[in-house]
Design a protein around this motif. Sequence first.
Motif, mmCIF file in Angstrom:
data_model
loop_
_atom_site.group_PDB
_atom_site.id
_atom_site.type_symbol
_atom_site.label_atom_id
_atom_site.label_comp_id
_atom_site.label_asym_id
_atom_site.label_seq_id
_atom_site.Cartn_x
_atom_site.Cartn_y
_atom_site.Cartn_z
ATOM 1 N N ASN A 189 1.290 -1.171 0.251
ATOM 2 C CA ASN A 189 -0.003 -0.019 0.070
ATOM 3 C C ASN A 189 0.669 0.998 -0.244
ATOM 4 O O ASN A 189 1.863 0.534 0.661
ATOM 5 C CB ASN A 189 -0.902 0.268 0.924
ATOM 6 N N ILE A 190 0.367 1.850 -1.217
ATOM 7 C CA ILE A 190 1.435 3.216 -0.784
ATOM 8 C C ILE A 190 0.573 4.408 -1.366
ATOM 9 O O ILE A 190 -0.711 4.183 -2.507
ATOM 10 C CB ILE A 190 2.739 3.075 -2.586
ATOM 11 N N SER A 191 0.809 5.342 -0.384
ATOM 12 C CA SER A 191 0.223 6.801 -0.060
ATOM 13 C C SER A 191 0.891 8.080 -0.300
ATOM 14 O O SER A 191 2.138 8.035 -0.827
ATOM 15 C CB SER A 191 -0.726 7.463 1.087
ATOM 16 N N ALA A 192 0.685 9.192 -0.620
ATOM 17 C CA ALA A 192 0.724 9.964 -1.226
ATOM 18 C C ALA A 192 1.562 10.676 0.102
ATOM 19 O O ALA A 192 2.215 12.089 -0.127
ATOM 20 C CB ALA A 192 0.148 11.413 -1.975
ATOM 21 N N GLY A 193 1.239 10.179 1.187
ATOM 22 C CA GLY A 193 1.864 10.834 2.303
ATOM 23 C C GLY A 193 1.032 11.802 3.321
ATOM 24 O O GLY A 193 -0.252 11.445 2.684
ATOM 25 N N VAL A 194 1.330 12.499 4.103
ATOM 26 C CA VAL A 194 0.510 13.169 5.218
ATOM 27 C C VAL A 194 -0.103 14.450 4.394
ATOM 28 O O VAL A 194 0.438 15.306 3.604
ATOM 29 C CB VAL A 194 1.180 13.827 6.633
ATOM 30 N N SER A 195 -1.820 14.412 4.580
ATOM 31 C CA SER A 195 -2.367 15.681 4.097
ATOM 32 C C SER A 195 -3.105 16.034 4.871
ATOM 33 O O SER A 195 -3.942 15.608 5.151
ATOM 34 C CB SER A 195 -3.016 14.835 2.196
ATOM 35 N N ILE A 196 -3.132 17.063 5.441
ATOM 36 C CA ILE A 196 -2.968 17.996 6.244
ATOM 37 C C ILE A 196 -4.313 19.352 6.037
ATOM 38 O O ILE A 196 -3.946 19.495 4.945
ATOM 39 C CB ILE A 196 -2.678 18.348 7.992
ATOM 40 N N PRO A 197 -5.769 18.550 6.017
ATOM 41 C CA PRO A 197 -6.705 19.820 5.780
ATOM 42 C C PRO A 197 -6.933 21.058 6.685
ATOM 43 O O PRO A 197 -5.558 21.745 7.418
ATOM 44 C CB PRO A 197 -7.932 18.807 5.796
ATOM 45 N N GLY A 198 -7.038 22.407 5.831
ATOM 46 C CA GLY A 198 -7.226 23.566 6.319
ATOM 47 C C GLY A 198 -7.868 24.200 4.894
ATOM 48 O O GLY A 198 -7.681 24.399 4.096
ATOM 49 N N SER A 199 -7.631 25.384 5.568
ATOM 50 C CA SER A 199 -7.571 26.867 4.180
ATOM 51 C C SER A 199 -6.138 26.778 3.465
ATOM 52 O O SER A 199 -6.250 27.202 3.012
ATOM 53 C CB SER A 199 -7.794 28.062 5.016
ATOM 54 N N ASN A 200 -5.527 26.329 3.938
ATOM 55 C CA ASN A 200 -3.796 26.237 4.005
ATOM 56 C C ASN A 200 -3.193 25.076 3.802
ATOM 57 O O ASN A 200 -2.124 24.557 4.807
ATOM 58 C CB ASN A 200 -2.363 27.320 4.134
ATOM 59 N N PRO A 201 -4.366 24.094 2.955
ATOM 60 C CA PRO A 201 -3.893 22.295 3.488
ATOM 61 C C PRO A 201 -2.619 21.822 2.890
ATOM 62 O O PRO A 201 -1.463 22.536 2.467
ATOM 63 C CB PRO A 201 -4.330 21.528 2.967
ATOM 64 N N GLN A 202 -1.639 21.231 4.381
ATOM 65 C CA GLN A 202 -0.162 20.933 4.009
ATOM 66 C C GLN A 202 -0.256 19.016 3.892
ATOM 67 O O GLN A 202 -0.592 18.087 3.880
ATOM 68 C CB GLN A 202 0.312 20.829 5.788
ATOM 69 N N GLN A 203 0.838 18.871 2.641
ATOM 70 C CA GLN A 203 1.156 17.724 2.033
ATOM 71 C C GLN A 203 1.955 17.608 1.905
ATOM 72 O O GLN A 203 3.285 18.552 1.911
ATOM 73 C CB GLN A 203 0.535 18.349 0.676
ATOM 74 N N SER A 204 2.945 16.476 2.806
ATOM 75 C CA SER A 204 4.033 15.701 2.675
ATOM 76 C C SER A 204 4.396 15.447 1.584
ATOM 77 O O SER A 204 3.765 15.661 -0.126
ATOM 78 C CB SER A 204 4.059 14.681 3.750
ATOM 79 N N HIS A 205 5.706 15.529 1.322
ATOM 80 C CA HIS A 205 6.623 15.455 0.092
ATOM 81 C C HIS A 205 6.571 13.474 0.138
ATOM 82 O O HIS A 205 7.765 13.503 -0.677
ATOM 83 C CB HIS A 205 7.313 16.297 -0.567
ATOM 84 N N SER A 206 7.092 13.080 1.293
ATOM 85 C CA SER A 206 7.437 11.727 0.970
ATOM 86 C C SER A 206 6.066 10.794 1.044
ATOM 87 O O SER A 206 5.117 10.832 2.230
ATOM 88 C CB SER A 206 8.071 11.557 1.916
ATOM 89 N N ALA A 207 5.917 10.073 0.029
ATOM 90 C CA ALA A 207 4.886 8.894 0.141
ATOM 91 C C ALA A 207 5.432 8.251 1.334
ATOM 92 O O ALA A 207 6.259 7.561 2.052
ATOM 93 C CB ALA A 207 4.671 8.316 -1.026
ATOM 94 N N THR A 208 4.192 7.642 1.680
ATOM 95 C CA THR A 208 4.127 6.406 2.610
ATOM 96 C C THR A 208 4.235 4.974 2.082
ATOM 97 O O THR A 208 2.946 4.427 1.235
ATOM 98 C CB THR A 208 3.014 6.767 3.931
ATOM 99 N N ILE A 209 4.953 4.576 2.491
ATOM 100 C CA ILE A 209 4.910 2.578 2.020
ATOM 101 C C ILE A 209 5.156 1.485 2.855
ATOM 102 O O ILE A 209 5.637 2.288 4.068
ATOM 103 C CB ILE A 209 6.297 2.891 1.412
ATOM 104 N N MET A 210 3.674 1.129 2.135
ATOM 105 C CA MET A 210 3.892 0.766 3.810
ATOM 106 C C MET A 210 3.800 -0.871 3.174
ATOM 107 O O MET A 210 3.177 -1.347 1.828
ATOM 108 C CB MET A 210 1.968 0.177 3.911
ATOM 109 N N ILE A 211 4.269 -1.891 3.505
ATOM 110 C CA ILE A 211 4.436 -3.386 2.935
ATOM 111 C C ILE A 211 4.484 -3.937 4.382
ATOM 112 O O ILE A 211 5.249 -4.463 4.783
ATOM 113 C CB ILE A 211 6.328 -3.944 1.606
ATOM 114 N N PHE A 212 3.673 -5.665 3.693
ATOM 115 C CA PHE A 212 3.485 -6.401 4.940
ATOM 116 C C PHE A 212 2.568 -7.752 4.666
ATOM 117 O O PHE A 212 2.303 -7.550 3.316
ATOM 118 C CB PHE A 212 2.468 -6.761 5.844
ATOM 119 N N THR A 213 2.922 -9.171 5.247
ATOM 120 C CA THR A 213 2.557 -10.224 4.409
ATOM 121 C C THR A 213 1.740 -11.130 5.022
ATOM 122 O O THR A 213 1.621 -10.422 6.843
ATOM 123 C CB THR A 213 3.723 -11.535 4.538
#
Length: 307
Positions: A102-126
Motif C-alpha cells: 500500500n503506497i499513499s501520497a503521504g500526510v495531508s492535513i486539511p485546512g484553508s492552507n492544506p499541508q501536503q507531505s512530499h514523502s510517500a507512505t510505503i507500507m509492505i506486509f505479509t
Amino acid sequence: MSQTPPPRLAYVSGQLLPEDDAKISIFDSAVMLGNAVTESTRTFAGQPFRLEEHIRRLYRSLKVARINPGMTQANLLETTLEVFEANRPLLKAGDDVWIVHNISAGVSIPGSNPQQSHSATIMIFTAHLDLRGWAKFYREGCHAVTSMSRMIPSQALDARIKNRSRMAYTLADSETRLVDPDAQCVILDIHGFVAENKGGNIFAVRDGELLTPTSENCLEGLSRQTVLELAGKLGFPARETRLLPYDLYTADEVFFTSTPYCIMPATKFNGLPVGDGQVGPMTKSLLQAWSELAGVDIVAQALAQLG
C-alpha cells in the motif's frame, strides 16, 4: 513448554516493525482521501508468484496517480523480499502468504492552507493466505450475482489504476450478498457490460472459446493474464471482448480469477445454472495447468485448510 512465536514484521517507510507497531498518521492521505495505490501478490510453496510484474503494475498506478514513491522498482523489489524473508520462519508446512503493498501520497492535513507531505507512505506486509472461504467453490462452483451498483466509469477513475479506494467494490459485493450470503459479485459498467468482480476478473466459455471483458472497464489482472497464457499453451482459443449478462446466462462455463484463489468456478448466475450446473472441463484444465505451473495443487491446498 511451547514458545510464543516471534511477531510478524511489517515495513512502514523505512522501518521494519512488529505488526502491532506498524502505524501511520491519522492525517495520511490514505486515511484522509483514500489516495493510495495497492498490489497483492501471493506465494506458491513459499515462492512469490509474478512479484516483479506486480511491482511493475504498481509503478504504473503510481505514475497515473501522481504519487512519487521515492524509490526505484528495483529498490522496492529488494525491500519487499527483505520483508518476506524476515517473515518466512513463520510459514508452516503447506502454507502460503499474501505480500501486500500500500503506497499513499503521504500526510495531508486539511485546512484553508492544506499541508501536503512530499514523502510517500510505503507500507509492505505479509499475511497468512486463508483460503477456507473459497475452498468449497472449487468443487461446487459459486453463485455469481450482478450487483445493483455499477463500475465507476473509466472516464472518472480508470480501473487499471489499482487503488485502495474500495468503497464502490465493497458496496457492490454487499448488494449481491443480499441475494445469496455466499454470492460472488459480477459488476456491470454504466452501459450494462460485464466489468469485474470485487477483487478479480471474469471469464466465460462458449462453444469451446474462452472470453473475458476488455480492460476498458476492468483491471488488467495478472491472474487474468496467467489464464490467457495457459489457454494459449493448452490450445484453447481465447479473446478479450465486450460481454453482456446474456453471455454469462448462456455460457457453458463461467469463472473468476484473482490472486488468492487463482480460479473460482461459478456454476450459477443470478439463480440460473451455468451450463449443466457443474464445474466445466475447461475450468478444470486451466486449474490443473496453473497447479503444474506453480508447483502446488491449488485445489488440494485450499481443501486442506478446511481440516
